[in-house]
Design a protein around this motif. Structure first.
Motif, PDB file in Angstrom:
ATOM      1  N   SER A  50       0.844  -1.190   0.000  1.00 18.92           N
ATOM      2  CA  SER A  50       0.000   0.000   0.000  1.00 18.92           C
ATOM      3  C   SER A  50       0.880   1.240   0.000  1.00 18.92           C
ATOM      4  O   SER A  50       1.467   1.599   1.018  1.00 18.92           O
ATOM      5  CB  SER A  50      -0.903  -0.028   1.231  1.00 18.92           C
ATOM      6  N   PRO A 100       0.163   4.649  -0.474  1.00 13.95           N
ATOM      7  CA  PRO A 100      -0.152   5.887   0.273  1.00 13.95           C
ATOM      8  C   PRO A 100      -0.242   5.682   1.782  1.00 13.95           C
ATOM      9  O   PRO A 100      -0.343   6.663   2.516  1.00 13.95           O
ATOM     10  CB  PRO A 100      -1.524   6.287  -0.286  1.00 13.95           C
ATOM     11  N   TYR A 101      -0.188   4.440   2.267  1.00 13.66           N
ATOM     12  CA  TYR A 101      -0.506   4.172   3.672  1.00 13.66           C
ATOM     13  C   TYR A 101       0.308   5.022   4.643  1.00 13.66           C
ATOM     14  O   TYR A 101      -0.236   5.736   5.477  1.00 13.66           O
ATOM     15  CB  TYR A 101      -0.307   2.677   3.964  1.00 13.66           C
ATOM     16  N   GLY A 110       2.235   7.716   4.246  1.00 14.03           N
ATOM     17  CA  GLY A 110       2.079   9.159   4.127  1.00 14.03           C
ATOM     18  C   GLY A 110       0.721   9.636   4.606  1.00 14.03           C
ATOM     19  O   GLY A 110       0.595  10.710   5.202  1.00 14.03           O
ATOM     20  N   ASP A 111      -0.324   8.848   4.364  1.00 11.91           N
ATOM     21  CA  ASP A 111      -1.674   9.256   4.751  1.00 11.91           C
ATOM     22  C   ASP A 111      -1.872   9.193   6.263  1.00 11.91           C
ATOM     23  O   ASP A 111      -2.485  10.068   6.853  1.00 11.91           O
ATOM     24  CB  ASP A 111      -2.707   8.333   4.084  1.00 11.91           C
ATOM     25  N   THR A 112      -1.396   8.110   6.868  1.00 12.94           N
ATOM     26  CA  THR A 112      -1.780   7.839   8.255  1.00 12.94           C
ATOM     27  C   THR A 112      -0.691   8.181   9.266  1.00 12.94           C
ATOM     28  O   THR A 112      -0.929   8.125  10.460  1.00 12.94           O
ATOM     29  CB  THR A 112      -2.099   6.341   8.427  1.00 12.94           C
ATOM     30  N   ARG A 113       0.504   8.478   8.798  1.00 15.54           N
ATOM     31  CA  ARG A 113       1.664   8.705   9.658  1.00 15.54           C
ATOM     32  C   ARG A 113       1.983   7.453  10.491  1.00 15.54           C
ATOM     33  O   ARG A 113       2.480   7.537  11.616  1.00 15.54           O
ATOM     34  CB  ARG A 113       1.420   9.906  10.572  1.00 15.54           C
ATOM     35  N   LEU A 114       1.669   6.278   9.941  1.00 18.86           N
ATOM     36  CA  LEU A 114       1.986   5.015  10.622  1.00 18.86           C
ATOM     37  C   LEU A 114       2.924   4.219   9.729  1.00 18.86           C
ATOM     38  O   LEU A 114       2.668   4.107   8.530  1.00 18.86           O
ATOM     39  CB  LEU A 114       0.711   4.203  10.862  1.00 18.86           C
ATOM     40  N   PRO A 115       4.017   3.648  10.281  1.00 19.26           N
ATOM     41  CA  PRO A 115       4.899   2.838   9.442  1.00 19.26           C
ATOM     42  C   PRO A 115       4.233   1.524   9.051  1.00 19.26           C
ATOM     43  O   PRO A 115       3.478   0.941   9.833  1.00 19.26           O
ATOM     44  CB  PRO A 115       6.121   2.589  10.330  1.00 19.26           C
TER      45      PRO A 115
END
Lengths: 478, 166
Positions: free
Chosen positions: B108, B110-111, B113-118
């Protein structure tokens, strides 16, 4: 036998009349034509039946088309019906929560809110999405996504249990049979399509061909049309099959006593069964364990708090930070391309209404009386946060400032570059709920940039993406 | 009616329900196919084929191969049905992978960058869960083997024939 009343052309009046020649011959000619047509039809029917018989006599091709290919001794109507019963409860719940989610976006308010503007009659049920209870969308969408994930093993098991039907021979015994199988393509294609698009979307894995909303919404209708047919055709068979073996007795049956079910008209029961390697109890238990495991590694992201960490494989299973702004983010400022200059000291809030345009700096907004509300963020992707403590200005008060205390809707525009959900329309009931805010603070601190600094919308029971961040313009309308 | 049933293969109600369903299907399909019809059709039909003709045959084949490859070992000890100790953890680990593979395999884009989760934690977690599942199955199987062997030894040590277990 097929002549309805008296022969046509006979006179109803008393005495014999000299009939005109065509009147006299017409009934006989008609009969002749009818007889000829009947003979032709009978011949055609006989020919068709002969053809069907001949096709039926063609031996099935080798492999899965032969009934002795399928050998699992536990395959049969009972096991299929157990999985079917679970889906009979689960699928309608998925459909209803999904339809509610569509309504929650308030697509009736116009193109900005509506991802499927050509829905036509499929939007027949739409209603004004309420703001009570404030956790409504958190619940319905959490159920929709978590249940969808949890049902995956049941769908797989159900499809496994009926796989011999895919290779039925002959492929179409009658028109009814052929139509039913066409409907099954929509059923199987539909269920897999809906689960795949939904599951990929919650992981932000956008590989499907088009907008998720369009595909998942119309796909759901294709699927549910076939689902309703399938249920209405098979419900009787399912209840009979479930009654044929007691659940409690079946759950006590060990491997040594596991036998095939009696032969069934659908051909699910194998004609040449292998020795059992798993009981029906084992199969149901394994599928149930799969669902339970998926529940455990998923549900926490919709509950939050200490349970968030238990959602080991779900997308929103950790907090992105700590402190007042440490809760879940749908899209960061960087991801949507917020220009820092647009949210710096030069940022202004513009309020449009019937009167003159009002322009406020953030300091001016902070000087106005602040109101508080404890509301969650709940995303269409199923994750949500517990209540966050927001404070800012009531939308109702801002509507009154704009000169429209009874505003019927408000257009909310963000500084984010144009794209889906950079602006949204909220309805009157959302404006007038006293918990609906243009929030400036959360949990006692300034909003962080990722949570919509300088100002964002927060409305009870609103889908997360409609709680617009980085707001710079409100246009109140009647 | 009887003639209709003979021709059609089922009662008129069957036909009415199916036509109603197909009409609704058509209404939704026109909209589903409005943009990129070929891509959507491939995904829709591919969904059915992908499951029925790819996924299901693959896991069935894996199951049958495991049974036949491991069946013909010389058994010095009493045979214990073992396939489910392999099947259950494989199924559980498999459905986790099937559902969460985009995150597990870091697909994924965009994951993060979108969520600020690694995103890189998921593979390790799935492997750890898989290890626990197979480890638990191994322990359960070891316990089962010990129980069966003890029972067999007890049977051998029993002096008089004719008293064997049922």
């Amino acid at each position: 036998m097929d002549s309805g009343g008296g022969p046509p052309g006979t006179s109803s009046s008393g005495g014999p009349q000299r009939p005109r020649s065509d009147e006299k011959h017409a009934p006989r000619r008609l009969e002749r034509v009818r007889a000829a047509a009947a003979a032709r039809a009978a011949k055609a029917a006989a020919r068709t039946r002969a053809l069907v018989r001949r096709v039926e006599q063609i031996p099935p091709p080798p492999g899965p088309f032969r009934p002795d290919f399928w050998r699992s001794p536990i395959r049969g109507p009972w096991l299929t019906s157990v999985f079917g019963l679970v889906l009979l409860v689960g699928i309608p719940l998925l459909f209803v929560t999904g339809a509610l989610s569509y309504a929650a976006y308030n697509p009736g308010l116009g193109a900005l809110n509506d991802q499927t503007p050509d829905k036509g009659v499929l939007g027949f049920y739409l209603f004004d999405w309420p703001t009570h209870p404030y956790w409504l969308y958190r619940l319905t969408q959490g159920v929709h996504v978590t249940l969808g994930v949890v049902l995956v093993p049941v769908v797989l098991a159900k499809l496994w249990s009926v796989i011999p039907k895919l290779f039925e021979w002959p492929p179409g015994r009658s028109a009814a049979h052929a139509l039913e199988r066409l409907s099954l393509l929509a059923l199987v294609g539909g269920v897999v399509f809906e689960f795949v698009t939904g599951i990929l979307n919650i992981q932000l894995y956008y590989v499907f061909p088009g907008s998720f909303y369009t595909l998942h919404f119309y796909g759901a209708w294709v699927f549910i049309a076939a689902f309703v047919v399938h249920v209405s055709l098979k419900l009787g068979r399912m209840t009979r099959a479930l009654r044929s073996r007691g659940l409690a007795a079946e759950l006590r049956t060990d491997l040594a006593r596991t036998r095939t079910e009696p032969p069934d008209p659908d051909g699910l029961v194998p004609t040449a069964s292998a020795a059992p390697t798993m009981t029906r109890r084992g199969a149901v238990g394994m599928v149930g364990a799969g669902s339970l495991l998926l529940l455990v590694v998923t549900a926490g992201q919709s509950i939050g708090g200490r349970l968030r960490g238990t959602a080991l494989l779900a997308p929103h299973n950790r907090e992105p930070g700590s402190g007042p702004n440490g809760f879940q983010i749908n899209k960061t400022a960087a991801a949507v391309g917020i220009n820092p200059a647009h949210v710096g000291p030069d940022w202004r809030l513009e309020i449009y209404g019937p009167g003159p345009t009002l322009v406020f700096t953030r300091t001016q907004l902070l000087a106005m009386p602040q109101q508080a509300a404890a509301l969650p963020i709940a995303c269409v992707e199923g994750w949500s946060t517990p209540d966050q403590h927001w404070s800012g200005l009531r939308l109702a008060d801002l509507a009154a400032l704009a000169g429209l205390p009874d505003a019927g809707s408000v257009l909310v525009e963000s500084v984010q570059p144009p794209g889906p959900y950079s602006s949204v329309v909220l309805r009157g009931n959302q404006i007038h709920d006293h918990r609906s805010l243009l929030a400036l603070h959360v949990n006692g601190a300034d909003l962080s940039l990722d949570h919509g600094y300088p100002a964002r919308i927060i409305v009870p029971a609103n889908p997360g993406v409609n709680n617009t961040k980085w707001v710079h313009r409100l246009t109140f309308r009647t | 009616m009887a003639r209709f049933v003979r021709w059609y293969g089922s009662g008129p109600l069957h036909l009415l329900v199916l036509i109603a369903s197909f009409a609704l299907t058509g209404y939704a399909l026109v909209r589903l196919f409005a943009e990129r019809p070929l891509g959507v059709a491939i995904w829709f039909v591919g969904a059915a084929i992908g499951h029925d003709l790819i996924l299901l045959p693959l896991y069935s084949l894996a199951d049958l191969s495991a049974q036949s490859v491991l069946r013909h070992r010389p058994e010095r000890t009493p045979a214990v049905p073992w396939i489910n100790y392999l099947r259950v953890p494989a199924f559980l680990s498999g459905v986790l992978l099937l559902v969460w593979f985009p995150l597990i395999l870091n697909l994924s884009i965009p994951y993060q960058g979108d969520t600020r989760l690694p995103e890189d934690v998921y593979l390790g977690r799935w492997l750890a869960i898989t290890a626990v599942l197979f480890g638990a199955a191994a322990i359960a199987f070891a316990l089962k083997l010990r129980r069966v062997r003890r029972a067999a030894r007890a049977d051998e040590e029993r002096p008089a024939p004719g008293h064997d277990a049922p």
